[in-house]
Structure formats: C-alpha cells, structure tokens
Design a protein around this motif. Structure first.
Motif, PDB file in Angstrom:
ATOM      1  N   ASP A  26      -2.585  12.542 -64.215  1.00 39.00           N
ATOM      2  CA  ASP A  26      -3.268  13.705 -63.772  1.00 39.00           C
ATOM      3  C   ASP A  26      -2.565  14.130 -62.109  1.00 39.00           C
ATOM      4  N   ASP A  29      -1.884  17.402 -61.622  1.00 42.07           N
ATOM      5  CA  ASP A  29      -3.018  18.018 -61.717  1.00 42.07           C
ATOM      6  C   ASP A  29      -3.878  17.798 -60.452  1.00 42.07           C
ATOM      7  N   ARG A  30      -3.417  16.405 -60.131  1.00 38.80           N
ATOM      8  CA  ARG A  30      -3.970  16.576 -58.750  1.00 38.80           C
ATOM      9  C   ARG A  30      -3.351  16.760 -57.138  1.00 38.80           C
ATOM     10  N   LEU A  32      -1.830  19.622 -57.299  1.00 39.25           N
ATOM     11  CA  LEU A  32      -2.997  21.298 -58.068  1.00 39.25           C
ATOM     12  C   LEU A  32      -3.573  20.771 -56.955  1.00 39.25           C
ATOM     13  N   ARG A  57     -13.299  12.667 -62.034  1.00 40.29           N
ATOM     14  CA  ARG A  57     -12.276  12.136 -62.422  1.00 40.29           C
ATOM     15  C   ARG A  57     -12.884  10.338 -62.872  1.00 40.29           C
ATOM     16  N   GLU A  70      -9.080  15.505 -70.795  1.00 43.44           N
ATOM     17  CA  GLU A  70      -9.519  16.232 -69.782  1.00 43.44           C
ATOM     18  C   GLU A  70      -9.010  16.003 -68.184  1.00 43.44           C
ATOM     19  N   GLY A  72      -6.117  14.132 -66.929  1.00 47.17           N
ATOM     20  CA  GLY A  72      -5.510  14.856 -66.872  1.00 47.17           C
ATOM     21  C   GLY A  72      -5.052  16.292 -66.322  1.00 47.17           C
ATOM     22  N   ARG A  73      -6.419  17.382 -65.729  1.00 47.48           N
ATOM     23  CA  ARG A  73      -6.546  18.715 -66.083  1.00 47.48           C
ATOM     24  C   ARG A  73      -7.481  19.263 -65.540  1.00 47.48           C
ATOM     25  N   TRP A  75      -9.132  20.354 -62.379  1.00 51.23           N
ATOM     26  CA  TRP A  75      -8.513  21.253 -61.772  1.00 51.23           C
ATOM     27  C   TRP A  75      -8.054  22.806 -62.717  1.00 51.23           C
ATOM     28  N   GLU A  76      -6.970  22.224 -63.405  1.00 48.11           N
ATOM     29  CA  GLU A  76      -6.473  23.783 -64.253  1.00 48.11           C
ATOM     30  C   GLU A  76      -7.546  23.967 -65.171  1.00 48.11           C
ATOM     31  N   ARG A  77      -8.775  22.789 -66.136  1.00 40.53           N
ATOM     32  CA  ARG A  77      -9.064  23.658 -67.105  1.00 40.53           C
ATOM     33  C   ARG A  77     -10.518  24.057 -67.053  1.00 40.53           C
ATOM     34  N   VAL A 225      -1.756  29.818 -62.666  1.00 42.98           N
ATOM     35  CA  VAL A 225      -3.292  28.815 -62.992  1.00 42.98           C
ATOM     36  C   VAL A 225      -3.571  30.072 -64.312  1.00 42.98           C
TER      37      VAL A 225
END
Length: 236
Positions: A26, A29-30, A32, A57, A70, A72-73, A75-77, A225
């Motif tokens: 991750d 993602d972190r 980001l 998390r 999920e 690992g994503r 923030w984005e997802r 994003v």
C-alpha cells in the motif's frame, strides 16, 4: 467505475481476492493520501478523513468491511471516490446515505460537510456497530446511525439530499430511496461508468415521483485519480 461495494463484498468472500496472509503493498496509496494535492483538496477535513482511512486500513479487512485487495487502494478507490460527490451536495440541510456499509461515502461526506445533518442507513448490525464507533471516535456530532433498510424509514423523515454508493441499479434504488426525499430533494449517487444504461429501465419509477431528467456528472478530485461517475436526479 465498477460497482465497488459489490466488489468489496466479493473480495471478502472470494479466495481469489487474497487471504489473511497476503502482503498488500500500500506504499503508493499511502503516498497519495499524504500528498499535498490531497491535503489541499480535503482542506480542513483532511486530518479526520486521513484518520478514518487509517482506521479502515487497520481494521477494515479484519471486520469484514473491505476485501484484502482494497487495503492497497483505499485512497484512490474509496476515500477520494467518496469525496468526489461532495461538491454536488449542499452545505446545510439533511442528507441520508443509503446502505452506508463501511461509511463510504457517508462518513467522508459528514467530515467534509460538518454543517450537514447526515443519516447513515445500514441494515447489518456489525456495520452499524462500526459506524457508531467511527462517529464517537471522530466526534461527528452531525451524524446519526440508523439500523435498517431504506424502506423501513419511508415516512419517518424527508431529506434534502440522498446519496448511495454501489447499492443497487437505478430503478431499484429510486424505488427504495425517493420516498426518503422531500419534494424538490435530490438523489446524488455514485455509480459505474455504464450508468446511462440504467436510466431507461428506471423511467417508470422516476415518473411515479415526477422526477427530473437524470444528469450524469463527473466527480473529479486530484490529478491522476480517475473521476467518479455521479448521477443526479430531483424528486418533483
């Protein structure tokens, strides 16, 4: 964007989605989530949203709220995906989030719109327990958690705006949700990229509530994003 809440559920149940021993990277993602562009986008809400993300998390997979992949994503997802709807929401009034699940988008909305009264409707006890814990932990005085299905609250209140994320197709969601809105209130919901295909099958239900023509909107957050697809429709 795909029907993400369904994807989360299937990840949690499908061994192909990864197991408890799988190591999820991750790092990106972190990074980001810690970036200046995300801090700027969220403004005063950043610390709370980031804290909520850290809690998801840490506990989300363990408590069956998100699938292994999920983590690992987030923030984005999920977090930014939820935040994308906020510019289309009023600053004040009453919002109901149908099928709140892990609190996406309802908790994120409540953190970004502190003067908006937010009602989180969720039928599963373990999820309402989680939501109540989040509300207490972050001092979200503008949030109420209500356990039950949307139809159980028909006639109980009339909201100014309603949101939902990956709960049901438009026809079903409109049938369940329109009675929760005051006349002139809006459904502002997060949907997949193919939402246009859901509009014609939903027209009979929408006509019953004298609804406006649905609008498909783009919810943008930060560079890099993918924008979130949002559908807005007003109860007549």
């Amino acid at each position: 964007m795909a029907d993400q809440r369904s994807a989360i559920s299937s990840d949690a149940q499908d061994p192909a989605g990864g197991g408890a021993d799988e190591i999820v990277d991750d790092t990106a993602d972190r990074a980001l989530g810690e970036s200046e562009q995300v801090r700027a986008f969220l403004g005063d809400a950043y610390e709370r949203v980031a804290g909520f993300g850290d809690l998801l998390r840490e506990q989300g997979e363990l408590r069956g709220l998100i699938g292994p992949r999920e983590v690992g994503r987030l923030w984005e997802r999920h977090l930014l995906n939820s935040a994308a709807v906020v510019p289309y929401l009023p600053a004040r009034g009453t919002l109901v989030d149908v099928g709140s699940g892990a609190g996406l988008p309802g908790i994120v909305v409540a953190m970004m719109r502190p003067e908006l009264d937010v009602l989180l409707i969720e039928p599963m006890e373990r999820r309402t327990t989680w939501l109540s814990e989040v509300v207490e932990r972050f001092g979200l005085g503008n949030v109420q958690v209500k356990r039950g299905r949307a139809e159980e609250y028909h006639g109980a209140f009339e909201a100014d705006v309603l949101t939902a994320r990956a709960v049901a197709n438009l026809a079903k969601l409109a049938r369940l949700s329109m009675p929760l809105l005051r006349h002139g209130g809006e459904m502002v919901i997060l949907k997949g990229r193919n939402v246009a295909q859901e509009i014609d099958p939903a027209r009979k239900v929408l006509r019953a509530y004298k609804a406006s023509e649905p609008e498909i909107l783009s919810g943008t957050t930060v560079a890099g994003v993918e924008p979130t697809t949002i559908l807005r429709v007003r109860r007549g």
